[in-house]
Write a protein that holds these residues in place. Structure first.
Motif, PDB file in Angstrom:
ATOM      1  N   UNK A  96       0.778  -1.130   0.010  1.00  8.52           N
ATOM      2  CA  UNK A  96       0.040  -0.005   0.040  1.00  8.52           C
ATOM      3  C   UNK A  96       0.675   1.256  -0.021  1.00  8.52           C
ATOM      4  N   UNK A  97       1.782   1.337   0.818  1.00 12.43           N
ATOM      5  CA  UNK A  97       2.762   2.440   1.084  1.00 12.43           C
ATOM      6  C   UNK A  97       3.611   2.907  -0.355  1.00 12.43           C
ATOM      7  N   UNK A  98       3.921   1.403  -0.882  1.00 14.06           N
ATOM      8  CA  UNK A  98       4.733   1.930  -2.242  1.00 14.06           C
ATOM      9  C   UNK A  98       3.827   2.336  -3.480  1.00 14.06           C
ATOM     10  N   UNK A  99       2.580   1.929  -3.356  1.00 10.11           N
ATOM     11  CA  UNK A  99       1.449   2.198  -4.186  1.00 10.11           C
ATOM     12  C   UNK A  99       1.074   3.628  -4.138  1.00 10.11           C
ATOM     13  N   UNK A 100       0.902   4.100  -2.976  1.00 12.83           N
ATOM     14  CA  UNK A 100       0.616   5.564  -2.393  1.00 12.83           C
ATOM     15  C   UNK A 100       1.740   6.628  -2.841  1.00 12.83           C
ATOM     16  N   UNK A 101       2.910   6.223  -2.777  1.00 13.67           N
ATOM     17  CA  UNK A 101       4.163   6.970  -3.170  1.00 13.67           C
ATOM     18  C   UNK A 101       4.075   6.981  -4.645  1.00 13.67           C
ATOM     19  N   UNK A 102       3.921   5.996  -5.198  1.00 12.43           N
ATOM     20  CA  UNK A 102       4.221   5.837  -6.824  1.00 12.43           C
ATOM     21  C   UNK A 102       3.067   6.990  -7.191  1.00 12.43           C
ATOM     22  N   UNK A 103       1.719   6.727  -6.751  1.00 11.01           N
ATOM     23  CA  UNK A 103       0.769   7.588  -7.124  1.00 11.01           C
ATOM     24  C   UNK A 103       1.119   8.935  -6.986  1.00 11.01           C
ATOM     25  N   UNK A 104       1.489   9.481  -5.752  1.00 13.78           N
ATOM     26  CA  UNK A 104       1.872  10.839  -5.315  1.00 13.78           C
ATOM     27  C   UNK A 104       2.832  11.126  -6.431  1.00 13.78           C
ATOM     28  N   UNK A 105       3.887  10.507  -6.579  1.00 11.94           N
ATOM     29  CA  UNK A 105       4.944  11.075  -7.714  1.00 11.94           C
ATOM     30  C   UNK A 105       4.442  11.056  -8.975  1.00 11.94           C
ATOM     31  N   UNK A 106       3.601  10.225  -9.409  1.00 13.00           N
ATOM     32  CA  UNK A 106       3.038  10.266 -10.713  1.00 13.00           C
ATOM     33  C   UNK A 106       2.297  11.695 -10.749  1.00 13.00           C
ATOM     34  N   UNK A 107       1.572  11.880  -9.716  1.00 14.46           N
ATOM     35  CA  UNK A 107       0.669  13.034  -9.643  1.00 14.46           C
ATOM     36  C   UNK A 107       1.396  14.396  -9.890  1.00 14.46           C
ATOM     37  N   UNK A 108       2.389  14.358  -9.083  1.00 16.36           N
ATOM     38  CA  UNK A 108       3.293  15.698  -9.097  1.00 16.36           C
ATOM     39  C   UNK A 108       3.955  15.901 -10.479  1.00 16.36           C
ATOM     40  N   UNK A 109       4.402  14.755 -11.088  1.00 16.89           N
ATOM     41  CA  UNK A 109       5.104  15.128 -12.396  1.00 16.89           C
ATOM     42  C   UNK A 109       4.286  15.376 -13.430  1.00 16.89           C
ATOM     43  N   UNK A 110       2.703  14.810 -13.402  1.00 15.54           N
ATOM     44  CA  UNK A 110       1.893  14.802 -14.629  1.00 15.54           C
ATOM     45  C   UNK A 110       0.677  15.865 -14.397  1.00 15.54           C
ATOM     46  N   UNK A 111       0.707  16.537 -13.492  1.00 12.60           N
ATOM     47  CA  UNK A 111      -0.750  17.355 -12.890  1.00 12.60           C
ATOM     48  C   UNK A 111      -0.887  18.176 -13.973  1.00 12.60           C
ATOM     49  N   UNK A 112       0.059  19.333 -14.307  1.00 10.39           N
ATOM     50  CA  UNK A 112       0.008  20.008 -15.314  1.00 10.39           C
ATOM     51  C   UNK A 112      -0.491  19.417 -16.540  1.00 10.39           C
ATOM     52  N   UNK A 113       0.203  18.422 -17.042  1.00  7.40           N
ATOM     53  CA  UNK A 113      -0.301  17.870 -18.658  1.00  7.40           C
ATOM     54  C   UNK A 113      -1.581  17.206 -18.353  1.00  7.40           C
TER      55      UNK A 113
END
Length: 453
Positions: A205-222
């Motif tokens: 769960x923690x790995x998945x949560x961190x993965x999603x947060x990182x994806x969001x930060x990187x791709x929010x503008x796009x």
């Protein structure tokens, strides 16, 4: 289209430190019509129920501005027009990254369901004999004597055997290895601890949560830009459709035939999410509503599923609200005032910005007093505050009907809505100067001037 991922407007609403707040964002819808995940802006703002600010509003302005620049040529075939407005290709790389993230989400939740099933099995295994457990895990023939034993103990292996068979091969091996280490004769508490240990080892769960947060930060503008482009393309398709009445601009003939063959529930599941935001979804939903009406079928199951999928959608296209109103209004009597239809219209009523449209919806569907909302309450309170201020100003100027009547009004407004006068001390002086108050009225004025809220 159902074979593509889609993007919708979404929000996170909460109350940090007791203050209502929200974060606007982009929801990602997979090819099956499910909300896979959300990319939320880190910016926390106050509640904005009508979306008058923020990037939701910016997208509206962007679409309206582009509509003035792009000619919708009805002489073009749907294929030619779609090629002209194929702005989505600019974000093909982003779309592929989103597809990979969707798959990671699916893999996580699939694994979570497997772990839950594994845990449930470990909680019931101790109810069976060691011989029976060995047979279930190894595939050996289940002994008849053990079946008799199970019957006398009131247990049935059918359900647990099905659950074991449904596990992936690696998990069945893990279960067998653990049982063999204890010679299949394992106490309940040991089975239980093994189940917990397995979940905690493989949860992720923690790995998945961190993965999603990182994806969001990187791709929010796009993601925000992709949503804006999706909204523009959808609006251009609708403008073409209005001129041509040709649904091919939204779907190929094969896709449209598939839609027409879908069940009511499948339509609501697939197109319900985003139905108040995108014309493509809205038209499919409205056509199904008309079909159900024409065939005189019960609309309740469809509307229940539509409400489940479309709420809460914190952004509603105002033109789509009007389209839904016109479609459902014409068939309202045929629904025999179905409550789920009324729930849906109450939802649209609360999201409408136009006072005229809100009034029309409320009058047509008899919503007044039935489906109140926080927004309705705020509007009523604001009107009462305006009345109070005007009343207080009249008193200060000496131009009043009756000090006693105004005292009653002010006290009632204050007690009911918790609002204060413009100048309480001056108000009370003028009231006393007008006419002596009775004891009951004096108590009202005393409470109004001294009660702090």
């Amino acid at each position: 289209m159902t074979d593509q991922i889609r993007y919708v407007f979404t929000k996170l609403q909460n109350c940090p430190y007791g203050q209502p707040a929200e974060q606007q964002g982009v929801g990602v819808i997979d090819k099956e019509g499910h909300l896979s995940f959300e990319l939320l802006s880190p910016k926390v703002t106050g509640r904005d129920p009508e979306n008058k600010s923020g990037f939701f509003r910016q997208i509206e302005l962007f679409v309206n501005k582009q509509l003035k620049k792009i000619k919708v040529d009805a002489s073009l075939s749907p294929t030619e027009f779609l090629k002209k407005i194929n702005f989505g290709k600019l974000y093909s790389g982003f779309d592929k990254a989103v597809e990979k993230q969707i798959q990671r989400e699916k893999d996580y939740w699939r694994n979570a369901r497997i772990l839950d099933a594994y845990y449930d099995i470990t909680q019931t295994m101790s109810r069976f004999t060691p011989v029976g457990i060995e047979a279930m895990l190894t595939g050996k023939k289940y002994p008849f004597a053990t079946s008799i034993h199970d019957f006398l103990r009131g247990v049935d292996r059918t359900e647990i055997q099905d659950a074991i068979n449904a596990l992936p091969a690696d998990k069945r091996k893990d279960l067998l290895k653990f049982a063999q280490e204890g010679n299949f004769d394992i106490p309940h508490q040991t089975w239980r601890e093994h189940g917990w240990q397995k979940i905690h080892e493989s949860d992720g769960f923690e790995t998945r949560a961190v993965d999603l947060v990182q994806f969001s930060r990187k791709n929010l503008f796009n993601s925000e830009m992709r949503l804006a482009v999706s909204a523009l393309i959808d609006r251009l398709k609708y403008e073409y459709y209005k001129k041509t009445n040709n649904m091919d601009v939204f779907f190929t003939k094969q896709e449209y035939a598939k839609i027409n063959s879908m069940s009511d529930i499948d339509i609501a599941k697939t197109y319900g999410t985003g139905a108040t935001q995108f014309f493509e979804n809205a038209l499919v939903i409205m056509q199904r509503i008309e079909k159900i009406t024409q065939e005189k079928r019960d609309i309740t199951p469809f509307m229940k599923k539509l409400l489940e999928r479309s709420k809460p959608e914190y952004y509603c296209n105002q033109d789509i609200i009007r389209l839904f109103y016109n479609t459902i209004k014409n068939n309202h009597n045929k629904f025999k005032k179905n409550r789920y239809v009324d729930y849906f219209m109450a939802y649209l009523h609360n999201a409408a910005r136009s006072k005229d449209l809100k009034t029309q919806i409320a009058d047509t569907f008899g919503l007044e007093g039935r489906f109140s909302s926080a927004m309705d309450y705020r509007e009523k309170r604001k009107k009462k505050e305006e009345k109070l201020i005007k009343a207080a100003e009249r008193i200060k100027s000496g131009n009043v009907r009756s000090g006693v009547v105004i005292a009653d009004d002010i006290a009632r407004f204050y007690n009911e809505y918790g609002v204060a006068s413009v100048d309480k001390d001056e108000t009370v002086k003028k009231l006393h100067a007008k006419k002596p108050l009775s004891k009951a009225q004096q108590q009202i004025v005393k409470r109004y001037t001294t009660n702090k809220r």
